[in-house]
Design a protein around this motif. Sequence first.
Motif, PDB file in Angstrom:
ATOM      1  N   LEU A 187      13.509  -4.286   9.748  1.00 14.01           N
ATOM      2  CA  LEU A 187      14.091  -3.259   8.885  1.00 14.01           C
ATOM      3  C   LEU A 187      13.969  -3.652   7.409  1.00 14.01           C
ATOM      4  N   LEU A 188      14.167  -4.935   7.116  1.00 12.99           N
ATOM      5  CA  LEU A 188      13.999  -5.400   5.739  1.00 12.99           C
ATOM      6  C   LEU A 188      12.549  -5.252   5.282  1.00 12.99           C
ATOM      7  N   SER A 189      11.598  -5.514   6.177  1.00 12.46           N
ATOM      8  CA  SER A 189      10.178  -5.344   5.855  1.00 12.46           C
ATOM      9  C   SER A 189       9.847  -3.887   5.580  1.00 12.46           C
ATOM     10  N   LEU A 190      10.439  -2.971   6.375  1.00 12.15           N
ATOM     11  CA  LEU A 190      10.228  -1.544   6.139  1.00 12.15           C
ATOM     12  C   LEU A 190      10.822  -1.117   4.805  1.00 12.15           C
ATOM     13  N   LEU A 191      11.953  -1.699   4.446  1.00 14.03           N
ATOM     14  CA  LEU A 191      12.557  -1.420   3.139  1.00 14.03           C
ATOM     15  C   LEU A 191      11.642  -1.881   2.014  1.00 14.03           C
ATOM     16  N   ALA A 192      11.052  -3.068   2.183  1.00 12.47           N
ATOM     17  CA  ALA A 192      10.103  -3.572   1.179  1.00 12.47           C
ATOM     18  C   ALA A 192       8.878  -2.676   1.082  1.00 12.47           C
ATOM     19  N   LEU A 193       8.397  -2.166   2.218  1.00 10.53           N
ATOM     20  CA  LEU A 193       7.254  -1.253   2.213  1.00 10.53           C
ATOM     21  C   LEU A 193       7.582   0.019   1.441  1.00 10.53           C
ATOM     22  N   GLY A 194       8.791   0.576   1.683  1.00  6.60           N
ATOM     23  CA  GLY A 194       9.191   1.776   0.947  1.00  6.60           C
ATOM     24  C   GLY A 194       9.277   1.529  -0.548  1.00  6.60           C
ATOM     25  N   ALA A 195       9.781   0.347  -0.942  1.00  6.51           N
ATOM     26  CA  ALA A 195       9.854   0.014  -2.370  1.00  6.51           C
ATOM     27  C   ALA A 195       8.459  -0.144  -2.966  1.00  6.51           C
ATOM     28  N   ALA A 196       7.541  -0.740  -2.189  1.00  2.00           N
ATOM     29  CA  ALA A 196       6.173  -0.941  -2.686  1.00  2.00           C
ATOM     30  C   ALA A 196       5.459   0.384  -2.910  1.00  2.00           C
ATOM     31  N   ILE A 197       5.737   1.381  -2.066  1.00  2.00           N
ATOM     32  CA  ILE A 197       5.112   2.696  -2.230  1.00  2.00           C
ATOM     33  C   ILE A 197       5.522   3.341  -3.552  1.00  2.00           C
ATOM     34  N   LEU A 198       6.744   3.073  -3.978  1.00  2.00           N
ATOM     35  CA  LEU A 198       7.265   3.672  -5.210  1.00  2.00           C
ATOM     36  C   LEU A 198       6.817   2.926  -6.470  1.00  2.00           C
ATOM     37  N   MET A 199       6.192   1.760  -6.314  1.00  2.00           N
ATOM     38  CA  MET A 199       5.774   0.988  -7.485  1.00  2.00           C
ATOM     39  C   MET A 199       4.613   1.669  -8.198  1.00  2.00           C
ATOM     40  N   PRO A 200       4.620   1.690  -9.540  1.00  2.75           N
ATOM     41  CA  PRO A 200       3.518   2.318 -10.269  1.00  2.75           C
ATOM     42  C   PRO A 200       2.266   1.436 -10.270  1.00  2.75           C
ATOM     43  N   GLU A 201       1.121   2.064 -10.446  1.00  2.07           N
ATOM     44  CA  GLU A 201      -0.114   1.306 -10.616  1.00  2.07           C
ATOM     45  C   GLU A 201      -0.093   0.632 -11.982  1.00  2.07           C
ATOM     46  N   THR A 202      -0.810  -0.476 -12.117  1.00  3.51           N
ATOM     47  CA  THR A 202      -0.752  -1.221 -13.375  1.00  3.51           C
ATOM     48  C   THR A 202      -1.613  -0.546 -14.444  1.00  3.51           C
ATOM     49  N   PRO A 203      -1.173  -0.583 -15.694  1.00  2.00           N
ATOM     50  CA  PRO A 203      -1.959   0.027 -16.780  1.00  2.00           C
ATOM     51  C   PRO A 203      -3.378  -0.537 -16.909  1.00  2.00           C
ATOM     52  N   PRO A 204      -3.593  -1.876 -16.822  1.00  2.00           N
ATOM     53  CA  PRO A 204      -4.970  -2.361 -16.925  1.00  2.00           C
ATOM     54  C   PRO A 204      -5.900  -1.780 -15.867  1.00  2.00           C
ATOM     55  N   PHE A 205      -5.413  -1.631 -14.634  1.00  3.67           N
ATOM     56  CA  PHE A 205      -6.256  -1.037 -13.586  1.00  3.67           C
ATOM     57  C   PHE A 205      -6.606   0.400 -13.933  1.00  3.67           C
ATOM     58  N   LEU A 206      -5.609   1.172 -14.385  1.00  3.38           N
ATOM     59  CA  LEU A 206      -5.864   2.568 -14.736  1.00  3.38           C
ATOM     60  C   LEU A 206      -6.827   2.678 -15.905  1.00  3.38           C
ATOM     61  N   ILE A 207      -6.691   1.790 -16.891  1.00  4.69           N
ATOM     62  CA  ILE A 207      -7.617   1.780 -18.037  1.00  4.69           C
ATOM     63  C   ILE A 207      -9.033   1.460 -17.569  1.00  4.69           C
ATOM     64  N   SER A 208      -9.175   0.499 -16.648  1.00  3.71           N
ATOM     65  CA  SER A 208     -10.510   0.120 -16.166  1.00  3.71           C
ATOM     66  C   SER A 208     -11.197   1.258 -15.422  1.00  3.71           C
ATOM     67  N   LYS A 209     -10.414   2.188 -14.883  1.00  2.00           N
ATOM     68  CA  LYS A 209     -10.971   3.342 -14.170  1.00  2.00           C
ATOM     69  C   LYS A 209     -11.083   4.575 -15.055  1.00  2.00           C
ATOM     70  N   GLY A 210     -10.803   4.426 -16.357  1.00  2.06           N
ATOM     71  CA  GLY A 210     -10.906   5.541 -17.284  1.00  2.06           C
ATOM     72  C   GLY A 210      -9.773   6.545 -17.193  1.00  2.06           C
ATOM     73  N   ARG A 211      -8.641   6.139 -16.654  1.00  5.30           N
ATOM     74  CA  ARG A 211      -7.494   7.044 -16.477  1.00  5.30           C
ATOM     75  C   ARG A 211      -6.432   6.730 -17.539  1.00  5.30           C
ATOM     76  N   GLN A 212      -6.806   6.968 -18.805  1.00  5.74           N
ATOM     77  CA  GLN A 212      -5.937   6.610 -19.918  1.00  5.74           C
ATOM     78  C   GLN A 212      -4.624   7.383 -19.915  1.00  5.74           C
ATOM     79  N   ASN A 213      -4.659   8.642 -19.520  1.00  2.00           N
ATOM     80  CA  ASN A 213      -3.430   9.446 -19.532  1.00  2.00           C
ATOM     81  C   ASN A 213      -2.409   8.902 -18.532  1.00  2.00           C
ATOM     82  N   GLU A 214      -2.887   8.496 -17.348  1.00  2.43           N
ATOM     83  CA  GLU A 214      -1.981   7.918 -16.358  1.00  2.43           C
ATOM     84  C   GLU A 214      -1.453   6.565 -16.835  1.00  2.43           C
TER      85      GLU A 214
END
Length: 329
Positions: free
Chosen positions: A71-98
């Motif tokens: 159950l704790l692992s499932l809670l961690a999975l739910g929290a991970a889904i809500l985490m935002p993508e990192t700005p450097p990754f988005l910049i590297s993909k040309g997604r400046q607005n995101e």
Amino acid sequence: MCLLLSSYIYGMAWGGGLAIIPIYVTEIADDMHRGVLGFLISMMNITGYYVGYFIRMFVMQYWLTMLICTLLSLLALGAAILMPETPPFLISKGRQNEAAKVLRLLRGEYRQEWEIQALESTFSEKASIFKPFMISLGLMTLQGLVHAGYSEIAAEAALEVIFGRIIDMPAVIMAPFEIASPIGAAVAVYFIKWRLFLLIFCIGRTVGSFMVCLGYLVLHSSVLNILGGFLTIAAAPGYFPHIVMVQLLPRKTNAITCSLITFIYLFLEFLQLYVFYFVAEFQHGMIFVTVVSALFTIYVLLFIPELKRKPVQTIQDELSNKSFIILTL
């Protein structure tokens, strides 16, 4: 068979997390708070470890313990889904607005445009990978060869002699200490330089391991074993060397290079643990840890540059221009 399969899956998840978590934390944190977050990761990791340990100690049914952990692992999975993508990754993909939206969420409005421009420059300019890779590889190789487990075993053995095995008293005594250590380190690293901080940890681990060697091999002193074991545990740098590694490596290649170096680190740690737990004698392991800890101190002194509150591009420029003794011969 199911236990072996589950252990294999858990090992894959743990190894992947060890490679990804420092990268993620480094990419979402600002230059000021990166080191603090590195130690807070260690604190949460150790806290979770002891929570699981005490659940198993007080919940006698094995199936109920596994259910709680699932159950704790499932809670961690739910929290991970809500985490935002990192700005450097988005910049590297040309997604400046995101990337701008994520930075607004993480920092607010005041640094958004400046930080996007800085991130774009880290991907547009070519950075040498050889020197950062070699420095990071040496750092994580030494980290993988040094393990506080031997000192912890000596301290636990000495505590067992004093307190006995009443509800596993060594673990009860050591748990608050191991949790409090990274909290204190997180506060300290905010005020002092990273390189000096890493040196203090290396020296502390060297002295602690030497105290255990002295207490175990020469003086046969339980008190010295306990003090040395606690000092070595307190001087465990946790995720801090991983944060340093991510800072050193160029942004374009850090996912691949960090994963490769982390694999080598895990392999060396496994090899070291296997040899000294199942092949060599305990005293040989402690002597080895003491010697490698001393070498680690010298390595940090010679090769690790100061990284605190420096943008990634500044670090890359300094690595390109500075001489690092052996690596530039």
